[in-house]
Scaffold this motif. Structure first.
Motif, PDB file in Angstrom:
ATOM      1  N   PHE A   1       0.800  -1.216   0.000  1.00  0.00           N
ATOM      2  CA  PHE A   1       0.000   0.000   0.000  1.00  0.00           C
ATOM      3  C   PHE A   1       0.835   1.269   0.000  1.00  0.00           C
ATOM      4  CE2 PHE A   1      -3.127  -2.960   2.007  1.00  0.00           C
ATOM      5  CZ  PHE A   1      -3.980  -3.000   0.934  1.00  0.00           C
ATOM      6  N   ALA A   2       1.989   1.236   0.626  1.00  0.00           N
ATOM      7  CA  ALA A   2       2.820   2.449   0.709  1.00  0.00           C
ATOM      8  C   ALA A   2       3.228   2.974  -0.667  1.00  0.00           C
ATOM      9  CB  ALA A   2       4.029   2.198   1.593  1.00  0.00           C
ATOM     10  N   PRO A   3       3.677   2.126  -1.598  1.00  0.00           N
ATOM     11  CA  PRO A   3       4.022   2.671  -2.919  1.00  0.00           C
ATOM     12  C   PRO A   3       2.833   3.312  -3.638  1.00  0.00           C
ATOM     13  CG  PRO A   3       4.955   0.484  -2.656  1.00  0.00           C
ATOM     14  CD  PRO A   3       4.053   0.717  -1.503  1.00  0.00           C
ATOM     15  N   ILE A   4       1.654   2.754  -3.458  1.00  0.00           N
ATOM     16  CA  ILE A   4       0.462   3.324  -4.090  1.00  0.00           C
ATOM     17  C   ILE A   4       0.149   4.680  -3.484  1.00  0.00           C
ATOM     18  CG2 ILE A   4      -2.026   3.006  -4.419  1.00  0.00           C
ATOM     19  CD1 ILE A   4      -1.447  -0.052  -4.385  1.00  0.00           C
ATOM     20  N   ILE A   5       0.203   4.769  -2.165  1.00  0.00           N
ATOM     21  CA  ILE A   5      -0.081   6.031  -1.485  1.00  0.00           C
ATOM     22  C   ILE A   5       0.961   7.080  -1.852  1.00  0.00           C
ATOM     23  CG2 ILE A   5      -0.210   7.127   0.786  1.00  0.00           C
ATOM     24  CD1 ILE A   5      -1.436   4.471   1.790  1.00  0.00           C
ATOM     25  N   LEU A   6       2.226   6.689  -1.904  1.00  0.00           N
ATOM     26  CA  LEU A   6       3.281   7.637  -2.284  1.00  0.00           C
ATOM     27  C   LEU A   6       3.095   8.127  -3.713  1.00  0.00           C
ATOM     28  CD1 LEU A   6       6.398   6.012  -0.596  1.00  0.00           C
ATOM     29  CD2 LEU A   6       5.191   8.083   0.092  1.00  0.00           C
ATOM     30  N   GLN A   7       2.663   7.244  -4.608  1.00  0.00           N
ATOM     31  CA  GLN A   7       2.433   7.647  -5.988  1.00  0.00           C
ATOM     32  C   GLN A   7       1.265   8.636  -6.081  1.00  0.00           C
ATOM     33  OE1 GLN A   7       1.385   4.461  -8.634  1.00  0.00           O
ATOM     34  NE2 GLN A   7       2.066   5.573 -10.432  1.00  0.00           N
ATOM     35  N   VAL A   8       0.224   8.409  -5.321  1.00  0.00           N
ATOM     36  CA  VAL A   8      -0.919   9.329  -5.315  1.00  0.00           C
ATOM     37  C   VAL A   8      -0.483  10.692  -4.815  1.00  0.00           C
ATOM     38  CG1 VAL A   8      -3.133   9.807  -4.176  1.00  0.00           C
ATOM     39  CG2 VAL A   8      -2.689   7.550  -5.125  1.00  0.00           C
ATOM     40  N   PHE A   9       0.281  10.728  -3.712  1.00  0.00           N
ATOM     41  CA  PHE A   9       0.762  12.009  -3.188  1.00  0.00           C
ATOM     42  C   PHE A   9       1.702  12.698  -4.167  1.00  0.00           C
ATOM     43  CE2 PHE A   9      -0.185  10.520   1.315  1.00  0.00           C
ATOM     44  CZ  PHE A   9      -1.334  11.272   1.387  1.00  0.00           C
ATOM     45  N   ALA A  10       2.530  11.936  -4.872  1.00  0.00           N
ATOM     46  CA  ALA A  10       3.427  12.528  -5.861  1.00  0.00           C
ATOM     47  C   ALA A  10       2.641  13.153  -7.008  1.00  0.00           C
ATOM     48  CB  ALA A  10       4.391  11.473  -6.391  1.00  0.00           C
ATOM     49  N   ARG A  11       1.576  12.507  -7.435  1.00  0.00           N
ATOM     50  CA  ARG A  11       0.758  13.071  -8.519  1.00  0.00           C
ATOM     51  C   ARG A  11       0.020  14.330  -8.063  1.00  0.00           C
ATOM     52  NH1 ARG A  11      -1.760   7.848 -11.684  1.00  0.00           N
ATOM     53  NH2 ARG A  11       0.244   7.023 -12.345  1.00  0.00           N
ATOM     54  N   ILE A  12      -0.471  14.319  -6.833  1.00  0.00           N
ATOM     55  CA  ILE A  12      -1.124  15.520  -6.310  1.00  0.00           C
ATOM     56  C   ILE A  12      -0.125  16.668  -6.226  1.00  0.00           C
ATOM     57  CG2 ILE A  12      -2.178  16.504  -4.227  1.00  0.00           C
ATOM     58  CD1 ILE A  12      -3.529  13.779  -3.803  1.00  0.00           C
ATOM     59  N   LYS A  13       1.090  16.366  -5.803  1.00  0.00           N
ATOM     60  CA  LYS A  13       2.126  17.390  -5.705  1.00  0.00           C
ATOM     61  C   LYS A  13       2.438  17.981  -7.070  1.00  0.00           C
ATOM     62  CE  LYS A  13       6.929  17.912  -4.256  1.00  0.00           C
ATOM     63  NZ  LYS A  13       8.105  17.202  -3.761  1.00  0.00           N
ATOM     64  N   VAL A  14       2.508  17.141  -8.104  1.00  0.00           N
ATOM     65  CA  VAL A  14       2.781  17.631  -9.457  1.00  0.00           C
ATOM     66  C   VAL A  14       1.658  18.554  -9.920  1.00  0.00           C
ATOM     67  CG1 VAL A  14       2.883  16.885 -11.872  1.00  0.00           C
ATOM     68  CG2 VAL A  14       4.263  15.733 -10.160  1.00  0.00           C
ATOM     69  N   VAL A  15       0.424  18.177  -9.634  1.00  0.00           N
ATOM     70  CA  VAL A  15      -0.711  19.010 -10.046  1.00  0.00           C
ATOM     71  C   VAL A  15      -0.671  20.357  -9.332  1.00  0.00           C
ATOM     72  CG1 VAL A  15      -3.230  19.224  -9.906  1.00  0.00           C
ATOM     73  CG2 VAL A  15      -2.197  17.102 -10.709  1.00  0.00           C
ATOM     74  N   LEU A  16      -0.403  20.344  -8.040  1.00  0.00           N
ATOM     75  CA  LEU A  16      -0.403  21.585  -7.283  1.00  0.00           C
ATOM     76  C   LEU A  16       0.772  22.487  -7.665  1.00  0.00           C
ATOM     77  CD1 LEU A  16      -1.469  20.372  -3.742  1.00  0.00           C
ATOM     78  CD2 LEU A  16      -2.841  21.564  -5.441  1.00  0.00           C
ATOM     79  N   LEU A  17       1.924  21.895  -7.960  1.00  0.00           N
ATOM     80  CA  LEU A  17       3.091  22.704  -8.297  1.00  0.00           C
ATOM     81  C   LEU A  17       3.075  23.188  -9.741  1.00  0.00           C
ATOM     82  CD1 LEU A  17       5.940  20.855  -6.388  1.00  0.00           C
ATOM     83  CD2 LEU A  17       4.776  22.971  -5.784  1.00  0.00           C
ATOM     84  N   SER A  18       2.248  22.592 -10.585  1.00  0.00           N
ATOM     85  CA  SER A  18       2.215  22.995 -11.987  1.00  0.00           C
ATOM     86  C   SER A  18       1.105  24.009 -12.271  1.00  0.00           C
ATOM     87  CB  SER A  18       2.041  21.771 -12.891  1.00  0.00           C
ATOM     88  OG  SER A  18       0.785  21.169 -12.650  1.00  0.00           O
ATOM     89  N   ARG A  19       0.520  24.549 -11.220  1.00  0.00           N
ATOM     90  CA  ARG A  19      -0.521  25.556 -11.425  1.00  0.00           C
ATOM     91  C   ARG A  19       0.113  26.819 -11.984  1.00  0.00           C
ATOM     92  NH1 ARG A  19      -4.095  26.343  -6.305  1.00  0.00           N
ATOM     93  NH2 ARG A  19      -5.101  27.753  -7.755  1.00  0.00           N
ATOM     94  N   LYS A  20      -0.562  27.398 -12.939  1.00  0.00           N
ATOM     95  CA  LYS A  20      -0.074  28.610 -13.584  1.00  0.00           C
ATOM     96  C   LYS A  20      -0.538  29.820 -12.797  1.00  0.00           C
ATOM     97  CE  LYS A  20      -0.383  31.173 -17.858  1.00  0.00           C
ATOM     98  NZ  LYS A  20      -1.266  31.465 -18.948  1.00  0.00           N
ATOM     99  N   GLY A  21       0.334  30.799 -12.659  1.00  0.00           N
ATOM    100  CA  GLY A  21      -0.016  32.025 -11.961  1.00  0.00           C
ATOM    101  C   GLY A  21      -0.896  32.906 -12.830  1.00  0.00           C
ATOM    102  N   PRO A  22      -1.367  34.006 -12.275  1.00  0.00           N
ATOM    103  CA  PRO A  22      -2.237  34.891 -13.056  1.00  0.00           C
ATOM    104  C   PRO A  22      -1.459  35.621 -14.142  1.00  0.00           C
ATOM    105  CG  PRO A  22      -1.750  35.861 -10.937  1.00  0.00           C
ATOM    106  CD  PRO A  22      -1.183  34.475 -10.924  1.00  0.00           C
ATOM    107  N   ASP A  23      -2.170  35.981 -15.212  1.00  0.00           N
ATOM    108  CA  ASP A  23      -1.558  36.788 -16.271  1.00  0.00           C
ATOM    109  C   ASP A  23      -1.245  38.179 -15.726  1.00  0.00           C
ATOM    110  OD1 ASP A  23      -1.852  34.726 -18.052  1.00  0.00           O
ATOM    111  OD2 ASP A  23      -3.784  35.446 -18.808  1.00  0.00           O
ATOM    112  N   ALA A  24      -0.356  38.881 -16.403  1.00  0.00           N
ATOM    113  CA  ALA A  24       0.025  40.223 -15.960  1.00  0.00           C
ATOM    114  C   ALA A  24      -1.164  41.180 -16.012  1.00  0.00           C
ATOM    115  CB  ALA A  24       1.170  40.745 -16.821  1.00  0.00           C
ATOM    116  N   SER A  25      -1.997  41.059 -17.057  1.00  0.00           N
ATOM    117  CA  SER A  25      -3.158  41.949 -17.166  1.00  0.00           C
ATOM    118  C   SER A  25      -4.168  41.685 -16.046  1.00  0.00           C
ATOM    119  CB  SER A  25      -3.829  41.777 -18.525  1.00  0.00           C
ATOM    120  OG  SER A  25      -4.292  40.451 -18.670  1.00  0.00           O
TER     121      SER A  25
END
Length: 112
Positions: free
Chosen positions: A44-68
């Motif tokens: 179970f640990a590898p599955i849980i770690l993979q889920v957390f890694a995917r959530i981390k990628v999604v959260l860190l790949s969020r784009k910031g607001p445009d300059a306008s």
């Protein structure tokens, strides 16, 4: 039906005589058993770690607001129509003097 209800009560009578502390000891022993720990850590640990890694990628790949968008927000902050909070931005409604202007603009947008 009377005999069936008596049989049902007799079949469930073991629930009234059940030793709860004994059950809790069994649960604790089964949880800390080597087999259970092996299943948890190797399966179970590898599955849980993979889920957390995917959530981390999604959260860190969020784009910031445009300059306008950021400039428009800062304009609203300067005129007092927006408030920046830690986790969100609060946009306030137009001032009461601008309500008629806002209603006219909304009506004009509806006509388009």
């Amino acid at each position: 039906t009377f005999t069936s209800s008596i049989k049902m009560q007799q079949s469930l009578s073991f629930l009234h005589n059940f030793d709860l502390p004994y059950l809790l000891r069994l649960i604790v022993l089964s949880i800390i058993s080597p087999v259970t720990l092996d299943i948890v850590f190797h399966h179970f640990a590898p599955i849980i770690l993979q889920v957390f890694a995917r959530i981390k990628v999604v959260l860190l790949s969020r784009k910031g607001p445009d300059a306008s968008t950021n400039a428009a927000f800062m304009r609203r902050v300067r005129i007092g129509r927006a408030i920046r909070r830690h986790a969100y931005d609060l946009y306030l409604p137009p001032k009461s003097s601008n309500v008629a202007t806002a209603a006219a603009a909304a009506a004009a947008n509806k006509k388009l």
